[in-house]
Design a protein around this motif. Structure first.
Motif, mmCIF file in Angstrom:
data_model
loop_
_atom_site.group_PDB
_atom_site.id
_atom_site.type_symbol
_atom_site.label_atom_id
_atom_site.label_comp_id
_atom_site.label_asym_id
_atom_site.label_seq_id
_atom_site.Cartn_x
_atom_site.Cartn_y
_atom_site.Cartn_z
ATOM 1 N N MET A 56 58.964 28.045 42.634
ATOM 2 C CA MET A 56 59.678 29.140 41.988
ATOM 3 C C MET A 56 58.812 29.750 40.899
ATOM 4 O O MET A 56 57.753 29.216 40.564
ATOM 5 C CB MET A 56 61.009 28.616 41.413
ATOM 6 N N PRO A 57 59.238 30.903 40.334
ATOM 7 C CA PRO A 57 58.467 31.542 39.261
ATOM 8 C C PRO A 57 58.310 30.607 38.071
ATOM 9 O O PRO A 57 59.132 29.712 37.881
ATOM 10 C CB PRO A 57 59.335 32.762 38.888
ATOM 11 N N PRO A 58 57.246 30.784 37.266
ATOM 12 C CA PRO A 58 56.307 31.909 37.354
ATOM 13 C C PRO A 58 55.080 31.651 38.235
ATOM 14 O O PRO A 58 54.431 32.589 38.682
ATOM 15 C CB PRO A 58 55.866 32.100 35.901
ATOM 16 N N THR A 59 54.721 30.403 38.517
ATOM 17 C CA THR A 59 53.467 30.134 39.238
ATOM 18 C C THR A 59 53.676 29.884 40.728
ATOM 19 O O THR A 59 52.714 29.868 41.489
ATOM 20 C CB THR A 59 52.738 28.912 38.640
ATOM 21 N N PHE A 60 54.909 29.639 41.139
ATOM 22 C CA PHE A 60 55.227 29.357 42.545
ATOM 23 C C PHE A 60 54.426 28.169 43.075
ATOM 24 O O PHE A 60 53.900 28.185 44.188
ATOM 25 C CB PHE A 60 54.986 30.601 43.419
ATOM 26 N N THR A 61 54.320 27.126 42.254
ATOM 27 C CA THR A 61 53.653 25.894 42.698
ATOM 28 C C THR A 61 54.671 24.769 42.798
ATOM 29 O O THR A 61 55.152 24.469 43.883
ATOM 30 C CB THR A 61 52.498 25.522 41.750
ATOM 31 N N ASP A 62 54.995 24.144 41.646
ATOM 32 C CA ASP A 62 55.896 22.994 41.710
ATOM 33 C C ASP A 62 56.988 23.036 40.645
ATOM 34 O O ASP A 62 57.531 22.005 40.264
ATOM 35 C CB ASP A 62 55.103 21.699 41.583
ATOM 36 N N GLU A 63 57.334 24.247 40.166
ATOM 37 C CA GLU A 63 58.354 24.347 39.121
ATOM 38 C C GLU A 63 59.677 23.701 39.531
ATOM 39 O O GLU A 63 60.322 23.003 38.751
ATOM 40 C CB GLU A 63 58.610 25.820 38.747
ATOM 41 N N GLY A 64 60.091 23.962 40.764
ATOM 42 C CA GLY A 64 61.353 23.396 41.234
ATOM 43 C C GLY A 64 61.310 21.886 41.322
ATOM 44 O O GLY A 64 62.265 21.195 40.955
ATOM 45 N N LEU A 65 60.198 21.353 41.792
ATOM 46 C CA LEU A 65 60.043 19.903 41.887
ATOM 47 C C LEU A 65 60.131 19.254 40.515
ATOM 48 O O LEU A 65 60.839 18.266 40.326
ATOM 49 C CB LEU A 65 58.705 19.558 42.528
ATOM 50 N N LEU A 69 62.855 16.512 39.278
ATOM 51 C CA LEU A 69 62.525 15.191 38.744
ATOM 52 C C LEU A 69 63.148 14.988 37.364
ATOM 53 O O LEU A 69 63.638 13.899 37.048
ATOM 54 C CB LEU A 69 61.010 15.020 38.664
ATOM 55 N N LEU A 70 63.140 16.037 36.560
ATOM 56 C CA LEU A 70 63.748 15.961 35.233
ATOM 57 C C LEU A 70 65.250 15.729 35.350
ATOM 58 O O LEU A 70 65.822 14.891 34.633
ATOM 59 C CB LEU A 70 63.463 17.243 34.453
ATOM 60 N N LEU A 71 65.898 16.434 36.258
ATOM 61 C CA LEU A 71 67.338 16.266 36.445
ATOM 62 C C LEU A 71 67.667 14.880 36.980
ATOM 63 O O LEU A 71 68.703 14.303 36.640
ATOM 64 C CB LEU A 71 67.876 17.341 37.398
ATOM 65 N N ARG A 72 66.785 14.334 37.820
ATOM 66 C CA ARG A 72 67.008 12.983 38.341
ATOM 67 C C ARG A 72 67.017 11.966 37.200
ATOM 68 O O ARG A 72 67.736 10.975 37.257
ATOM 69 C CB ARG A 72 65.931 12.615 39.362
#
Length: 218
Positions: A56-65, A69-72
């Motif tokens: 997802m934005p801004p870099t479209f690499t691993d923001e969602g991941l 992990l933080l939410l987990r």
């Protein structure tokens, strides 16, 4: 069921929100980046799960991941269903390292089957597991224990994939169009070949298999 959806594509957010609503799932917030996802989760009580795109934005690499992990860590009771364009084995392994309970990892092209997608979401929200068969196959292929896994027959690999998806023996039997008794025999054989004979029961057996696939023999 109440969920937060994080997906940068506005069209996919709209489609999923509408499709899930038809199946009784309330998307309480649909956001486009990881920062908005974290804020939405913090601001919403009574959530069952989040649906998160890996890139997802801004870099479209691993923001969602990283948000997942933080939410987990922050909300271990919250189901997390990851969506990815491709099989990204490193991300799957990193997520599994924190445990398989309440975790899903699906490829986006499988979202077109909305019935299967909503079923996977329900399993994750209830503490189960939903892994895309292609993800399972890659974990098997890259496992440190590929030698032991190579002893499985093709049908046993099919059953293993079903187990990793969180399916019951009856569910695997229906998926493979075989008798439940045949599946039970395959499961027994899988545990014996992988030295996991002590794993009994639903979530426990899934976690044991996933731990083996991700290289953790604890």
């Amino acid at each position: 069921m109440r969920v937060v959806l994080a997906e940068d594509s506005g069209l996919l957010r709209e489609v999923l929100t509408g499709a899930l609503a038809e199946r009784g799932v309330e998307v309480v917030s649909a956001v486009e980046d990881a920062e908005q996802l974290l804020r939405a989760v913090d601001a919403t009580a009574g959530l069952d799960a989040v649906i998160v795109d890996v890139r997802m934005p801004p870099t479209f690499t691993d923001e969602g991941l990283r948000a997942a992990l933080l939410l987990r860590r922050r909300r271990p009771e919250l189901g997390v269903l990851i969506l990815s364009q491709y099989v990204e084995e490193r991300y799957a392994s990193e997520l599994l390292a924190a445990g398989a309970r309440g975790l899903g990892y699906l490829l986006k092209d499988k979202v077109a089957d909305l019935a299967e997608f909503s079923d996977a979401l329900a399993r994750v929200a209830s503490g189960g597991t939903a892994l895309d068969p292609d993800v399972v196959s890659q974990l098997v292929a890259r496992s440190r224990h590929a030698g032991a896994l190579s002893r499985l027959t093709p049908r046993e690999r099919d059953v293993l994939a079903g187990m990793a998806q969180g399916r019951s023996n009856a569910g695997i039997a229906a998926q493979l169009v075989v008798g439940e008794g045949a599946v039970e025999k395959h499961v027994t054989s899988i545990f014996a070949k992988l030295d996991l004979s002590g794993a009994e029961g639903g979530h426990r057996r899934v976690q044991a298999v996933l731990a083996y696939l991700s290289g953790d023999r604890r």
